[in-house]
Design a protein around this motif. Structure first.
Motif, PDB file in Angstrom:
ATOM      1  N   VAL A 145      77.649  97.478  17.313  1.00 31.29           N
ATOM      2  CA  VAL A 145      77.224  98.634  16.525  1.00 31.29           C
ATOM      3  C   VAL A 145      78.364  99.637  16.349  1.00 31.29           C
ATOM      4  CG1 VAL A 145      75.528 100.489  16.350  1.00 31.29           C
ATOM      5  CG2 VAL A 145      74.879  98.312  17.384  1.00 31.29           C
ATOM      6  N   ARG A 146      79.193  99.784  17.358  1.00 36.39           N
ATOM      7  CA  ARG A 146      80.279 100.758  17.286  1.00 36.39           C
ATOM      8  C   ARG A 146      81.345 100.371  16.263  1.00 36.39           C
ATOM      9  NH1 ARG A 146      80.190 104.316  21.760  1.00 36.39           N
ATOM     10  NH2 ARG A 146      82.409 104.787  21.509  1.00 36.39           N
ATOM     11  N   GLU A 147      81.316  99.121  15.802  1.00 34.25           N
ATOM     12  CA  GLU A 147      82.362  98.644  14.888  1.00 34.25           C
ATOM     13  C   GLU A 147      81.984  98.763  13.421  1.00 34.25           C
ATOM     14  OE1 GLU A 147      85.129  98.090  16.428  1.00 34.25           O
ATOM     15  OE2 GLU A 147      83.979  98.439  18.274  1.00 34.25           O
ATOM     16  N   ILE A 148      80.801  99.290  13.113  1.00 35.09           N
ATOM     17  CA  ILE A 148      80.368  99.316  11.715  1.00 35.09           C
ATOM     18  C   ILE A 148      80.991 100.471  10.929  1.00 35.09           C
ATOM     19  CG2 ILE A 148      78.194  98.215  12.353  1.00 35.09           C
ATOM     20  CD1 ILE A 148      76.784 100.877  11.849  1.00 35.09           C
ATOM     21  N   GLY A 149      81.676 101.375  11.621  1.00 37.53           N
ATOM     22  CA  GLY A 149      82.203 102.561  10.955  1.00 37.53           C
ATOM     23  C   GLY A 149      83.145 102.276   9.808  1.00 37.53           C
TER      24      GLY A 149
ATOM     25  N   ILE B  22      65.813  94.698  11.421  1.00 40.76           N
ATOM     26  CA  ILE B  22      66.891  94.333  12.341  1.00 40.76           C
ATOM     27  C   ILE B  22      67.091  95.453  13.354  1.00 40.76           C
ATOM     28  CG2 ILE B  22      69.362  93.831  12.499  1.00 40.76           C
ATOM     29  CD1 ILE B  22      69.191  92.650   9.704  1.00 40.76           C
ATOM     30  N   PRO B  23      67.076  95.139  14.654  1.00 36.64           N
ATOM     31  CA  PRO B  23      67.272  96.191  15.667  1.00 36.64           C
ATOM     32  C   PRO B  23      68.530  96.999  15.410  1.00 36.64           C
ATOM     33  CG  PRO B  23      66.567  94.147  16.709  1.00 36.64           C
ATOM     34  CD  PRO B  23      66.838  93.814  15.260  1.00 36.64           C
ATOM     35  N   PHE B  24      68.370  98.318  15.498  1.00 34.57           N
ATOM     36  CA  PHE B  24      69.486  99.236  15.271  1.00 34.57           C
ATOM     37  C   PHE B  24      69.449 100.278  16.390  1.00 34.57           C
ATOM     38  CE2 PHE B  24      71.319 102.773  12.426  1.00 34.57           C
ATOM     39  CZ  PHE B  24      72.619 102.410  12.730  1.00 34.57           C
ATOM     40  N   ASP B  25      70.017  99.891  17.513  1.00 34.86           N
ATOM     41  CA  ASP B  25      69.936 100.690  18.737  1.00 34.86           C
ATOM     42  C   ASP B  25      71.161 101.577  18.863  1.00 34.86           C
ATOM     43  OD1 ASP B  25      69.483 101.752  21.215  1.00 34.86           O
ATOM     44  OD2 ASP B  25      69.865  99.903  22.327  1.00 34.86           O
ATOM     45  N   LEU B  26      71.029 102.804  18.413  1.00 29.35           N
ATOM     46  CA  LEU B  26      72.136 103.740  18.480  1.00 29.35           C
ATOM     47  C   LEU B  26      72.343 104.264  19.896  1.00 29.35           C
ATOM     48  CD1 LEU B  26      71.316 105.720  15.229  1.00 29.35           C
ATOM     49  CD2 LEU B  26      73.354 104.338  15.595  1.00 29.35           C
ATOM     50  N   ALA B  27      71.249 104.744  20.505  1.00 30.92           N
ATOM     51  CA  ALA B  27      71.350 105.361  21.830  1.00 30.92           C
ATOM     52  C   ALA B  27      71.907 104.389  22.852  1.00 30.92           C
ATOM     53  CB  ALA B  27      69.986 105.876  22.271  1.00 30.92           C
ATOM     54  N   GLY B  28      71.519 103.115  22.743  1.00 26.77           N
ATOM     55  CA  GLY B  28      71.979 102.114  23.693  1.00 26.77           C
ATOM     56  C   GLY B  28      73.470 101.862  23.630  1.00 26.77           C
ATOM     57  N   HIS B  29      74.100 102.285  22.540  1.00 25.70           N
ATOM     58  CA  HIS B  29      75.546 102.116  22.381  1.00 25.70           C
ATOM     59  C   HIS B  29      76.274 103.456  22.426  1.00 25.70           C
ATOM     60  CE1 HIS B  29      74.065  98.246  20.837  1.00 25.70           C
ATOM     61  NE2 HIS B  29      75.232  97.771  21.198  1.00 25.70           N
ATOM     62  N   GLY B  30      75.585 104.480  22.901  1.00 25.65           N
ATOM     63  CA  GLY B  30      76.229 105.784  23.034  1.00 25.65           C
ATOM     64  C   GLY B  30      76.580 106.428  21.718  1.00 25.65           C
ATOM     65  N   LEU B  31      75.742 106.216  20.709  1.00 29.31           N
ATOM     66  CA  LEU B  31      76.021 106.708  19.374  1.00 29.31           C
ATOM     67  C   LEU B  31      74.878 107.565  18.830  1.00 29.31           C
ATOM     68  CD1 LEU B  31      77.282 103.353  17.835  1.00 29.31           C
ATOM     69  CD2 LEU B  31      78.740 105.326  18.368  1.00 29.31           C
ATOM     70  N   ARG B  32      75.212 108.395  17.880  1.00 24.16           N
ATOM     71  CA  ARG B  32      74.210 109.094  17.085  1.00 24.16           C
ATOM     72  C   ARG B  32      74.602 108.987  15.619  1.00 24.16           C
ATOM     73  NH1 ARG B  32      72.792 114.776  20.188  1.00 24.16           N
ATOM     74  NH2 ARG B  32      73.049 114.013  22.321  1.00 24.16           N
ATOM     75  N   LEU B  33      73.590 109.007  14.776  1.00 24.02           N
ATOM     76  CA  LEU B  33      73.847 109.048  13.349  1.00 24.02           C
ATOM     77  C   LEU B  33      73.480 110.440  12.867  1.00 24.02           C
ATOM     78  CD1 LEU B  33      73.668 106.344  10.786  1.00 24.02           C
ATOM     79  CD2 LEU B  33      72.616 108.514  10.168  1.00 24.02           C
ATOM     80  N   LEU B  34      74.481 111.180  12.427  1.00 28.42           N
ATOM     81  CA  LEU B  34      74.267 112.534  11.949  1.00 28.42           C
ATOM     82  C   LEU B  34      74.105 112.539  10.432  1.00 28.42           C
ATOM     83  CD1 LEU B  34      76.882 114.636  13.968  1.00 28.42           C
ATOM     84  CD2 LEU B  34      74.487 114.167  14.539  1.00 28.42           C
ATOM     85  N   ILE B  35      73.157 113.337   9.974  1.00 28.51           N
ATOM     86  CA  ILE B  35      73.001 113.586   8.544  1.00 28.51           C
ATOM     87  C   ILE B  35      73.629 114.935   8.240  1.00 28.51           C
ATOM     88  CG2 ILE B  35      71.362 114.031   6.686  1.00 28.51           C
ATOM     89  CD1 ILE B  35      69.428 112.139   8.067  1.00 28.51           C
ATOM     90  N   VAL B  36      74.489 114.965   7.247  1.00 27.42           N
ATOM     91  CA  VAL B  36      75.111 116.210   6.794  1.00 27.42           C
ATOM     92  C   VAL B  36      74.540 116.522   5.419  1.00 27.42           C
ATOM     93  CG1 VAL B  36      77.248 117.418   6.271  1.00 27.42           C
ATOM     94  CG2 VAL B  36      77.219 115.650   8.056  1.00 27.42           C
ATOM     95  N   ASP B  37      73.620 117.472   5.381  1.00 26.97           N
ATOM     96  CA  ASP B  37      72.997 117.875   4.116  1.00 26.97           C
ATOM     97  C   ASP B  37      73.890 118.915   3.463  1.00 26.97           C
ATOM     98  OD1 ASP B  37      71.484 118.807   2.041  1.00 26.97           O
ATOM     99  OD2 ASP B  37      69.690 119.255   3.210  1.00 26.97           O
ATOM    100  N   THR B  38      74.557 118.523   2.398  1.00 31.43           N
ATOM    101  CA  THR B  38      75.542 119.395   1.763  1.00 31.43           C
ATOM    102  C   THR B  38      74.930 120.635   1.128  1.00 31.43           C
ATOM    103  OG1 THR B  38      75.401 118.290  -0.393  1.00 31.43           O
ATOM    104  CG2 THR B  38      76.971 117.381   1.233  1.00 31.43           C
ATOM    105  N   GLY B  39      73.634 120.580   0.864  1.00 30.15           N
ATOM    106  CA  GLY B  39      72.995 121.684   0.157  1.00 30.15           C
ATOM    107  C   GLY B  39      73.148 121.597  -1.345  1.00 30.15           C
TER     108      GLY B  39
END
Length: 372
Positions: free
Chosen positions: A278-282, A189-206
């Motif tokens: 896409v912006r509403e999935i939060g 399924i298309p998941f276009d983050l950049a096209g919606h002005g979004l980024r998905l950040l990964i936070v690696d807790t360590g």
């Protein structure tokens, strides 16, 4: 290419091919895969590269550029540590009747181990994809993924579902992989983050986890016990959640509530993606984390702080990802709030005297493939 250079140095010859398989981030659908449920992962840019040549005898010679050492064995049971994931793939293919003999193999990985990004699945799928082609087995991508899962379940001893291996094998660039873990039906399924002005950040807790410990297995056993008590094949089959919860108590009740509602969240998130929202999935990411924290009880303080601080810093939603007990969180962040989220998370960690987490963006990437 480092893996090729190391292969020449180690074995004095050119490899017959080079393959790569990625790790994954699970957007939503956690601990649903082994309950015959729904999942929505995507492949990340980091993974495992394997330079490989087959051998006519049964000897296995390995080298990892990260782990060091050059384990050599003929009996697969002699494999130890990371080498058991490689040996497990050979074992699974042989158990299925495929004529797989020995192998010379060098692996080079850049997906962090224990970070909840499926480094073990990336290794398994890279090896399985290579052996499938080198030995002419004719397996589909899903069949390679199933062999990799069989390796992890039956040889390594981790009772995981199919999510990680399938995402590594079948994902496509720019898309999330929707999978029904009962039918094994998939759809990218298309998941276009950049096209919606979004980024998905990964936070690696360590905080590093080990899914071979008993906590993961205990969660799965809770689910199986609950399904048996409810008289269904798996928790996927629970349609009357209120009625089911009324018949359960304790851990079984909590695990069931998470699995059933998480399946609903997967379906809801897919609906939003199809609608271009896409912006509403939060909100669904937030709800998933709370359920994993309170109902499935697989979070940890570092993950909870990462999620809370991300939202406080401006993320539209965040949650832990992966098996839990450590690893990584993900945050859906508008472009203009990326720095704010970074500062919020690192500040929250500093306040508690914790080492700063690694924070980096991830975009949906291609699945397993041959490089050379």
């Amino acid at each position: 290419m480092r893996a090729v250079e190391a292969f020449r140095e180690t074995f004095g010859a050119e490899p017959q091919g080079v393959w790569r398989a990625p790790g994954r981030v699970n957007l939503i659908g956690e601990h649903t895969d082994y309950n015959d449920g729904l999942v929505l992962p995507f492949a990340v840019p980091w993974g495992v590269t394997a330079a490989v040549s087959p051998r006519e005898d049964g000897v296995v010679r390995l080298r990892s550029l990260q782990a060091g050492g050059t384990p050599t064995f003929e009996s697969l049971e002699d494999a130890e540590g990371w080498a058991r994931y490689v040996a497990g793939v050979l074992w699974a293919l042989r158990e299925a009747g495929h004529p797989v003999r020995g192998v010379d193999l060098v692996v080079d990985g850049d997906v962090p181990r224990g970070a909840g990004l499926a480094s073990s699945a990336a290794l398994e799928v890279a090896v399985g994809t290579a052996l499938n082609e080198l030995y002419g087995l004719g397996l589909s991508k899903m069949e390679v993924a199933l062999a990799a899962r069989r390796a992890e379940n039956g040889f390594v001893g981790v009772p995981c579902g199919i999510l990680d291996q399938a995402a590594s094998a079948l994902a496509e660039e720019g898309k999330a992989l929707f999978m029904d873990c009962r039918s094994l039906g998939t759809r990218n399924i298309p998941f276009d983050l950049a096209g919606h002005g979004l980024r998905l950040l990964i936070v690696d807790t360590g905080v590093r986890h080990d899914l071979t410990d008993e906590r993961y297995a205990r969660r799965r056993q809770d689910c199986e016990n609950a399904a048996k008590r409810l008289g269904v094949a798996s928790l996927r089959d629970v349609t009357d959640l209120a009625g089911a919860l009324g018949r359960l108590s304790g851990d079984e009740r909590r695990r069931t509530q998470h699995v059933v509602t998480e399946n609903h969240r997967v379906e809801a998130l897919i609906g939003l993606l199809r609608a271009g929202a896409v912006r509403e999935i939060g909100a669904l990411l937030n709800a998933s984390h709370l359920s994993l924290r309170d109902q499935f009880e697989v979070s940890c303080p570092e993950l909870d702080v990462a999620v809370e601080a991300s939202v406080r810093g401006g993320a539209r939603g965040a949650r832990m990802t992966g098996g839990g007990f450590g690893g990584s969180a993900i945050a859906l962040v508008p472009d203009e709030r990326v720095q704010s989220v970074r500062e919020s998370v690192t500040g929250a960690y500093a306040e508690r005297g914790w080492a700063a987490p690694e924070i980096y963006p991830a975009s949906p990437s291609a699945g397993a493939r041959r490089l050379a």
